[in-house]
Design an enzyme around this catalytic site. Structure first.
Site, short mmCIF file in Angstrom:
data_model
loop_
_atom_site.label_atom_id
_atom_site.label_comp_id
_atom_site.label_asym_id
_atom_site.label_seq_id
_atom_site.Cartn_x
_atom_site.Cartn_y
_atom_site.Cartn_z
N LYS A 205 0.86 -1.34 0.16
CA LYS A 205 -0.13 0.02 -0.09
C LYS A 205 0.73 1.33 0.04
O LYS A 205 2.22 1.23 0.31
CB LYS A 205 -1.04 -0.01 1.27
CG LYS A 205 -2.24 -1.02 1.02
CD LYS A 205 -3.28 -1.13 2.00
CE LYS A 205 -4.21 -2.00 1.52
NZ LYS A 205 -5.42 -2.21 2.23
N ARG A 239 -2.87 -10.25 5.40
CA ARG A 239 -3.28 -10.37 3.73
C ARG A 239 -2.40 -9.74 3.11
O ARG A 239 -2.30 -8.69 2.97
CB ARG A 239 -4.70 -9.34 4.02
CG ARG A 239 -5.41 -9.87 2.45
CD ARG A 239 -6.79 -9.13 2.51
NE ARG A 239 -7.42 -9.20 1.12
CZ ARG A 239 -7.27 -8.21 0.08
NH1 ARG A 239 -6.35 -7.31 0.22
NH2 ARG A 239 -8.07 -8.47 -0.88
#
Length: 264
Positions: A205, A239
């Site tokens: 991210k 994740r």
């Protein structure tokens, strides 16, 4: 939790698994690399992504789930905020519903979860993918998200979903600034008092690139650094896009004393 996005526009792997056969092969490889869950998604939730209708989302994910259901031994998770997609995926063999709207997006989603008896991952997001990064604001990001997740946990329990089927996710990158993300990650242990497994989804991210100060940086090493920190702080589900590297890093982290079990 290995990520398989069957989309053309996800922020990191958009288009990579758009072909169902490629997505199935990727999921099988992730299982072989040590994944415990495969998370299949058919709609990008990156900032300012386009909304996908139910039929398009079903067309993307169902061939993958139907193929995987007889080929892998680990649970399949459907990453969706639409009850119709969740219901079809569960019927085809998915065992977990991963809803980024925290069951706020589709009022029928709770009913699907109750009736199906599957596990649920309930995430926090401020706004929606089209608005969430415009100006995310909190008085106290940790306290507010902790309270939100507690309330969503209680909603699940009141609806008839047993606590052992509920996983909670503070939603890294979903309606948070880079500073909010780092504050939440540092507070991972705080969320473990909610009595449910905690999922952290930080893989590749933007805050990692921001911290590294390099727009062209390979984000694998940065992602692994966060993984080790949150795992040591008690996160239960990580994740990620890079399963093999994550499993290897966690294996060596544990072998070299990285997990202080007295604190977990």
């Amino acid at each position: 939790m290995g990520i398989v996005n069957v989309t053309p526009d996800s922020f990191s792997d958009g288009g990579k698994h758009r072909d169902a056969e490629v997505a199935v092969a990727t999921a099988i490889a992730m299982q072989n690399d040590g994944a415990d869950i495969i998370d299949i998604g058919g709609e990008s939730t990156r900032p300012y992504s386009d909304v996908v209708d139910v039929e398009e989302e079903l067309d993307r994910v169902m061939p993958v789930i139907e193929s995987l259901a007889g080929k892998i031994a680990i649970p399949i998770s459907i990453d969706t905020s639409k009850s119709a997609v969740a219901a079809a995926a569960v019927q085809a063999g998915a065992e977990i519903i991963n809803d980024v709207t925290g069951f706020d997006g589709d009022p029928a989603m709770v009913g699907v979860a109750v009736q199906s008896g599957v596990g649920v991952c309930v995430m926090h997001m401020q706004g929606n993918p089209q608005t969430m990064q415009d100006a995310p604001t909190y008085e106290n990001v940790v306290d507010e998200i902790h309270a939100y997740l507690m309330a969503r946990r209680d909603l699940c329990l009141a609806a008839g979903i047993s606590i052992d089927r509920v996983c909670l996710d503070p939603g890294i990158g979903f309606g948070k600034t880079h500073e909010h993300n780092l504050t939440l990650l540092k507070a991972t242990r705080r969320f473990t008092d909610l009595g449910c497994p905690i999922l952290i989804g930080h893989s590749r991210k933007g805050f990692i690139r921001k911290m590294l100060g390099d727009d062209a940086a390979d984000l694998t090493a940065g992602t692994l650094g966060v993984t080790l920190a949150v795992a040591a702080a008690g996160a239960n589900v990580i994740r990620v896009h890079d399963v093999r590297e994550t499993v290897q890093a966690l294996t060596l982290f544990e072998a070299s004393g990285g997990f202080d079990k007295a604190k977990l």
